[in-house]
Design a protein around this motif. Structure first.
Motif, PDB file in Angstrom:
ATOM      1  N   TYR A   1       0.967  -1.135  -0.127  1.00 32.75           N
ATOM      2  CA  TYR A   1       0.099  -0.158   0.150  1.00 32.75           C
ATOM      3  C   TYR A   1       0.844   1.231   0.028  1.00 32.75           C
ATOM      4  O   TYR A   1       1.402   1.580   0.952  1.00 32.75           O
ATOM      5  N   TRP A   2       0.982   1.883  -1.206  1.00 29.40           N
ATOM      6  CA  TRP A   2       1.998   2.906  -1.340  1.00 29.40           C
ATOM      7  C   TRP A   2       1.204   4.219  -1.024  1.00 29.40           C
ATOM      8  O   TRP A   2       0.269   4.717  -1.510  1.00 29.40           O
ATOM      9  N   GLN A   3       1.987   5.214  -0.108  1.00 27.47           N
ATOM     10  CA  GLN A   3       1.487   6.488   0.304  1.00 27.47           C
ATOM     11  C   GLN A   3       2.386   7.646  -0.538  1.00 27.47           C
ATOM     12  O   GLN A   3       3.473   7.572  -0.621  1.00 27.47           O
ATOM     13  N   ALA A   4       1.490   8.524  -1.001  1.00 28.55           N
ATOM     14  CA  ALA A   4       2.202   9.700  -1.688  1.00 28.55           C
ATOM     15  C   ALA A   4       2.676  10.869  -0.805  1.00 28.55           C
ATOM     16  O   ALA A   4       3.319  11.907  -1.240  1.00 28.55           O
TER      17      ALA A   4
ATOM     18  N   GLY B   1       2.660  14.906  -3.434  1.00 34.59           N
ATOM     19  CA  GLY B   1       2.098  13.657  -4.008  1.00 34.59           C
ATOM     20  C   GLY B   1       2.588  13.191  -5.251  1.00 34.59           C
ATOM     21  O   GLY B   1       2.354  11.977  -5.682  1.00 34.59           O
ATOM     22  N   ALA B   2       3.107  14.093  -6.143  1.00 30.74           N
ATOM     23  CA  ALA B   2       3.470  13.975  -7.417  1.00 30.74           C
ATOM     24  C   ALA B   2       4.447  12.788  -7.734  1.00 30.74           C
ATOM     25  O   ALA B   2       4.441  12.334  -8.694  1.00 30.74           O
ATOM     26  N   LEU B   3       5.407  12.775  -6.875  1.00 30.91           N
ATOM     27  CA  LEU B   3       6.544  11.817  -6.926  1.00 30.91           C
ATOM     28  C   LEU B   3       6.035  10.740  -7.145  1.00 30.91           C
ATOM     29  O   LEU B   3       6.268   9.760  -8.067  1.00 30.91           O
ATOM     30  N   MET B   4       5.022  10.047  -5.963  1.00 31.33           N
ATOM     31  CA  MET B   4       4.358   8.699  -6.199  1.00 31.33           C
ATOM     32  C   MET B   4       3.626   8.580  -7.461  1.00 31.33           C
ATOM     33  O   MET B   4       3.769   7.459  -8.180  1.00 31.33           O
ATOM     34  N   TRP B   5       2.725   9.480  -7.886  1.00 31.53           N
ATOM     35  CA  TRP B   5       1.833   9.438  -8.880  1.00 31.53           C
ATOM     36  C   TRP B   5       2.558   9.299 -10.128  1.00 31.53           C
ATOM     37  O   TRP B   5       2.160   8.670 -11.071  1.00 31.53           O
TER      38      TRP B   5
ATOM     39  N   GLN C   1       5.397  15.129 -13.612  1.00 27.00           N
ATOM     40  CA  GLN C   1       5.765  14.178 -14.777  1.00 27.00           C
ATOM     41  C   GLN C   1       4.600  13.086 -14.958  1.00 27.00           C
ATOM     42  O   GLN C   1       4.761  11.901 -15.199  1.00 27.00           O
ATOM     43  N   TYR C   2       3.383  13.603 -14.767  1.00 27.67           N
ATOM     44  CA  TYR C   2       2.196  12.554 -15.070  1.00 27.67           C
ATOM     45  C   TYR C   2       1.173  13.641 -15.631  1.00 27.67           C
ATOM     46  O   TYR C   2       1.036  14.799 -15.533  1.00 27.67           O
ATOM     47  N   LYS C   3       0.036  12.678 -16.291  1.00 29.70           N
ATOM     48  CA  LYS C   3      -1.213  13.615 -16.518  1.00 29.70           C
ATOM     49  C   LYS C   3      -2.251  12.778 -15.768  1.00 29.70           C
ATOM     50  O   LYS C   3      -2.202  11.482 -15.303  1.00 29.70           O
TER      51      LYS C   3
END
Length: 317
Positions: A31-34, A71-75, A106-108
């Motif tokens: 269970y990964w947390q951002a 949170g963006a690093l994880m996502w 680095q995501y959409k």
């Protein structure tokens, strides 16, 4: 022949457990947390970990943290995880809409695959217990005569907290400075230590830090039962009922059957009496949006938050 009512109750409980067990994972869940430990996402994950262990005793839910960039690093990396139905990632709205609009991540939004939204936390304006501002009116009056002086913390940039900060300024004609933190856990230290003037956070933050912070207003239709003395923004003259959603997502390569299994599992967790009690104590409003409702829900939210970002000026250089 009579049947003891306690025997009936025991049989029903066993049947419910057996039904849940059919949807339990075959192996441990990652269970990964951002966000860092200590915030609303972490508290929620810990609640789910406890209840899931009771329903699926043969497996463990292993909580991992990859915090950064609100949170963006994880996502931005979640699609690199195995799509095996054993890797789940905590996801947040409106963060996953606002951040890509800014164009610095680095995501959409389409790269994130949510499978269940499990709760909602209303916005709240909170100040340290040591703050001289005892009421919302006190704070606004001070902020108006001291433009730019008020420093208000929040979790991440281009997040629900960031949007709430901009909305507060616009709605009440003040100019305050937004101070982004990696997550609520980090921000808590600054608020409690009176290092900043307050925070645009959530009802859960105010409830979990009672005695250390003081909520001045909440973005709810009615006052929160655990914060009965705190007015709603509607009472203060602004139609503001909003907050953040939390849920779980999976890597894009996760098969539809595994997505459905995880969605049903989290729905089952939300239906547990213990989960309802834990959520209520922490100020979380449980919601149930699974894979069946996901496309329509996300379509509506993306439209709503995209319009909100434009209105608030988020994403403009």
């Amino acid at each position: 022949m009579s049947v003891n009512r306690f025997t009936i109750a025991a049989c029903l409980a066993l049947a419910a457990t057996s039904t849940f067990a059919q949807g339990c994972p075959d192996k441990n869940l990652m269970y990964w947390q951002a966000f860092p430990p200590g915030g609303e996402s972490d508290i929620s994950a810990r609640h789910q970990q406890v209840v899931l262990k009771k329903k699926c005793p043969a497996i463990d839910t292993i909580i991992q943290y990859k915090a950064g960039a609100g949170g963006a690093l994880m996502w931005s990396q979640m699609n690199q995880l195995p799509g095996d139905g054993l890797n789940v990632v905590g996801v947040n709205l409106p963060h996953i809409v606002f951040q890509p609009l800014e164009g610095e991540v680095q995501y959409k939004t389409a790269d994130v695959t949510p499978v269940f939204w499990y709760h909602f936390t209303p916005d709240a304006l909170v100040v340290p217990e040591a703050s001289p501002h005892k009421t919302f009116q006190d704070f606004i009056a001070w902020a108006k005569v001291n433009p730019g002086k008020a420093n208000l913390g929040g979790s991440g940039r281009n997040s629900a907290n960031h949007a709430s900060h901009e909305r507060l300024n616009a709605a009440f004609g003040i100019k305050s400075t937004y101070v982004p933190y990696k997550g609520t856990g980090d921000m808590t230290l600054a608020v409690v230590a009176n290092q900043i003037d307050g925070a645009v956070s959530y009802t859960a933050f105010a409830i979990n830090n009672k005695g250390k912070v003081r909520a001045l207003a909440v973005a709810m239709e009615k006052r929160h039962p655990l914060l009965p003395d705190v007015p709603t923004f509607r009472e203060l003259g602004v139609d503001w009922v909003d907050g953040a959603y939390r849920g779980i997502g999976v890597p894009k390569g996760t098969p539809a059957a595994e997505r459905k299994k995880l969605s049903d599992m989290w729905r089952g967790l939300n239906n547990e009496a213990e989960m309802k009690e834990l959520a209520a104590k922490s100020g979380f409003e449980l919601t149930n949006v699974g894979v069946e409702e996901m496309d329509g829900f996300m379509r509506d939210k993306v439209k709503l938050y995209t319009e909100g970002a434009q209105r608030l000026g988020l994403g403009k250089k």
